[in-house]
Design an enzyme around this catalytic site. Structure first.
Site, PDB file in Angstrom:
ATOM      1  N   HIS A  60       0.795  -1.221   0.000  1.00  0.00           N
ATOM      2  CA  HIS A  60       0.000   0.000   0.000  1.00  0.00           C
ATOM      3  C   HIS A  60       0.833   1.281   0.000  1.00  0.00           C
ATOM      4  O   HIS A  60       1.954   1.311   0.512  1.00  0.00           O
ATOM      5  CB  HIS A  60      -0.987   0.017   1.173  1.00  0.00           C
ATOM      6  CG  HIS A  60      -0.367   0.323   2.506  1.00  0.00           C
ATOM      7  ND1 HIS A  60       0.127  -0.651   3.325  1.00  0.00           N
ATOM      8  CD2 HIS A  60      -0.171   1.509   3.150  1.00  0.00           C
ATOM      9  CE1 HIS A  60       0.599  -0.076   4.430  1.00  0.00           C
ATOM     10  NE2 HIS A  60       0.428   1.207   4.342  1.00  0.00           N
ATOM     11  N   ASP A  62       2.979   4.412   0.109  1.00  0.00           N
ATOM     12  CA  ASP A  62       4.404   4.681  -0.068  1.00  0.00           C
ATOM     13  C   ASP A  62       5.242   3.410  -0.068  1.00  0.00           C
ATOM     14  O   ASP A  62       6.446   3.462  -0.291  1.00  0.00           O
ATOM     15  CB  ASP A  62       4.891   5.621   1.039  1.00  0.00           C
ATOM     16  CG  ASP A  62       4.556   5.116   2.444  1.00  0.00           C
ATOM     17  OD1 ASP A  62       3.376   4.821   2.670  1.00  0.00           O
ATOM     18  OD2 ASP A  62       5.461   5.037   3.294  1.00  0.00           O
ATOM     19  N   HIS A  63       4.617   2.249   0.143  1.00  0.00           N
ATOM     20  CA  HIS A  63       5.355   0.990   0.204  1.00  0.00           C
ATOM     21  C   HIS A  63       5.379   0.261  -1.136  1.00  0.00           C
ATOM     22  O   HIS A  63       6.014  -0.781  -1.259  1.00  0.00           O
ATOM     23  CB  HIS A  63       4.737   0.059   1.256  1.00  0.00           C
ATOM     24  CG  HIS A  63       4.858   0.567   2.650  1.00  0.00           C
ATOM     25  ND1 HIS A  63       5.503  -0.133   3.644  1.00  0.00           N
ATOM     26  CD2 HIS A  63       4.440   1.727   3.226  1.00  0.00           C
ATOM     27  CE1 HIS A  63       5.467   0.566   4.777  1.00  0.00           C
ATOM     28  NE2 HIS A  63       4.814   1.691   4.539  1.00  0.00           N
ATOM     29  N   HIS A 135      -3.420  -0.841  11.619  1.00  0.00           N
ATOM     30  CA  HIS A 135      -3.199   0.347  10.790  1.00  0.00           C
ATOM     31  C   HIS A 135      -4.514   0.738  10.140  1.00  0.00           C
ATOM     32  O   HIS A 135      -5.449  -0.068  10.065  1.00  0.00           O
ATOM     33  CB  HIS A 135      -2.143   0.030   9.723  1.00  0.00           C
ATOM     34  CG  HIS A 135      -1.605   1.242   9.018  1.00  0.00           C
ATOM     35  ND1 HIS A 135      -1.113   2.344   9.687  1.00  0.00           N
ATOM     36  CD2 HIS A 135      -1.483   1.520   7.702  1.00  0.00           C
ATOM     37  CE1 HIS A 135      -0.713   3.236   8.810  1.00  0.00           C
ATOM     38  NE2 HIS A 135      -0.933   2.776   7.596  1.00  0.00           N
ATOM     39  N   ASP A 204       3.751  -0.695   8.730  1.00  0.00           N
ATOM     40  CA  ASP A 204       3.042   0.417   9.370  1.00  0.00           C
ATOM     41  C   ASP A 204       2.083  -0.136  10.421  1.00  0.00           C
ATOM     42  O   ASP A 204       1.227  -0.974  10.108  1.00  0.00           O
ATOM     43  CB  ASP A 204       2.229   1.206   8.337  1.00  0.00           C
ATOM     44  CG  ASP A 204       3.110   2.007   7.405  1.00  0.00           C
ATOM     45  OD1 ASP A 204       4.341   1.997   7.583  1.00  0.00           O
ATOM     46  OD2 ASP A 204       2.564   2.644   6.480  1.00  0.00           O
ATOM     47  N   HIS A 262      11.290   4.110   8.919  1.00  0.00           N
ATOM     48  CA  HIS A 262      10.053   4.811   8.546  1.00  0.00           C
ATOM     49  C   HIS A 262       9.950   6.119   9.349  1.00  0.00           C
ATOM     50  O   HIS A 262       8.950   6.406   9.994  1.00  0.00           O
ATOM     51  CB  HIS A 262       8.841   3.913   8.807  1.00  0.00           C
ATOM     52  CG  HIS A 262       7.633   4.284   7.988  1.00  0.00           C
ATOM     53  ND1 HIS A 262       6.654   5.121   8.448  1.00  0.00           N
ATOM     54  CD2 HIS A 262       7.259   3.921   6.745  1.00  0.00           C
ATOM     55  CE1 HIS A 262       5.711   5.249   7.543  1.00  0.00           C
ATOM     56  NE2 HIS A 262       6.057   4.529   6.480  1.00  0.00           N
TER      57      HIS A 262
END
Length: 313
Positions: A60, A62-63, A135, A204, A262
């Site tokens: 998802h 920015d990953h 998350h 995250d 991160h």
């Protein structure tokens, strides 16, 4: 086991930190956790060939924004080996879009694995297990741990009449052997189970009990630390963790080394993030881009490489 950090920033890259990405070299496999924008360039600096990547995890925001370019480049360079990509439900649609974006051709299979919690990969050498992290967008945390054979009790085998040679290997690999009409079982000549090397990656997440259980007794816990403790309200609002919260997870899980990543671009220095965590869990480092961790048999070594230097020659 070798870990290379390709990117250590959060949702926005900075001058010094790229979007998130982690390479794990484990036995004969090269595994990429996260593929943020710019990952291809980071691989070049780190001198890691994208053609050697076997598996990619997560999907998802920015990953994953570097994944389309990475797949296209693999096609341009003539990749033929299958590529396995793992992530939560919805991944198949994303990979379909990526594979049909623009004018290019790939001559290799992309095997898409939409996964949930549990064991998601098992080979002869290692197991990868996942949980659903806490998350605001479904995200997975992973542990990777070595299958380590019990110690072979050579003297016990000889005592039972097993001849030195191929029979030793068969027993060590879990196979029965026959000696003078008598069956010798592996459990008769093997010691107790042994724990192999283990790493855990949070992705995250907010702190949660499932992550503590997943990370239990890890050699390395890679945990997001998007915020300093003073910004805990922001961490809660955005479903991320502070450096202190990551340290508390590490302490509860009894890990050996905590690696924070991160990091939000709001901080011009990571010193406070590191010091806050070390108050709770002493063996803490903050990863920078291209940092390397080598988990050996008896020793873990850390190399904070500085690859992005200016060449005025």
């Amino acid at each position: 086991m070798e870990i290379t950090f390709l990117g250590t920033s959060s949702a926005v890259p900075s001058k010094y930190r790229n979007h998130t990405g982690i390479i794990l070299k484990y036995f004969k496999d090269t595994i990429l956790f996260d593929c943020g924008e710019g990952t291809q360039r980071q691989l070049t600096y780190a001198k890691i060939s994208p053609m050697k990547i076997d598996k990619i995890f997560n999907f998802h925001g920015d990953h994953i924004l570097g994944l389309a370019g990475l797949i296209q480049s693999m096609g341009f360079r003539g990749r033929e080996e299958d590529l396995d990509i793992y992530g939560p439900k919805g991944l198949e649609k994303i990979i379909y879009t990526i594979s049909n974006y623009g004018y290019f051709q790939i001559n290799f299979n992309i095997n898409v694995h939409e996964i949930d919690e549990g064991i998601v990969v098992e080979t002869d050498e290692y197991i990868i297990k996942s949980i659903i992290a806490e998350h605001n967008i479904e995200n997975l945390a992973y542990s990777i741990y070595e299958k380590k054979k019990p110690r072979f009790l050579r003297e016990k085998a000889i005592e039972l009449g097993v001849p030195v040679g191929p029979a030793f290997g068969k027993l060590h690999n879990g196979q029965e052997v026959e000696v003078d009409g008598k069956i010798i079982k592996p459990e008769q000549v093997l010691g107790p189970p042994r724990e192999g090397k283990k790493i855990t990656y949070s992705g995250d997440t907010r702190p949660c009990d499932k992550l503590i259980e997943l990370a239990k007794d890890s050699d390395v816990l890679i945990h997001e630390a998007t915020y300093e403790d003073a910004d805990k309200d922001r961490a809660i609002e955005n479903c991320h963790s502070t450096s202190k919260e990551a340290a508390e997870i590490a302490k509860e899980a009894n890990v050996k080394l905590l690696v924070l990543t991160h990091i939000s671009t709001r901080y011009t220095s990571d010193l406070n993030i590191k010091e806050e965590a070390k108050e709770i869990f002493e063996n803490t480092i903050v990863a920078n881009d291209f940092a390397e961790i080598n988990i050996g048999k008896n020793k873990t070594t850390i190399n904070f490489r500085n690859i992005l230097t200016v060449n005025n020659g």
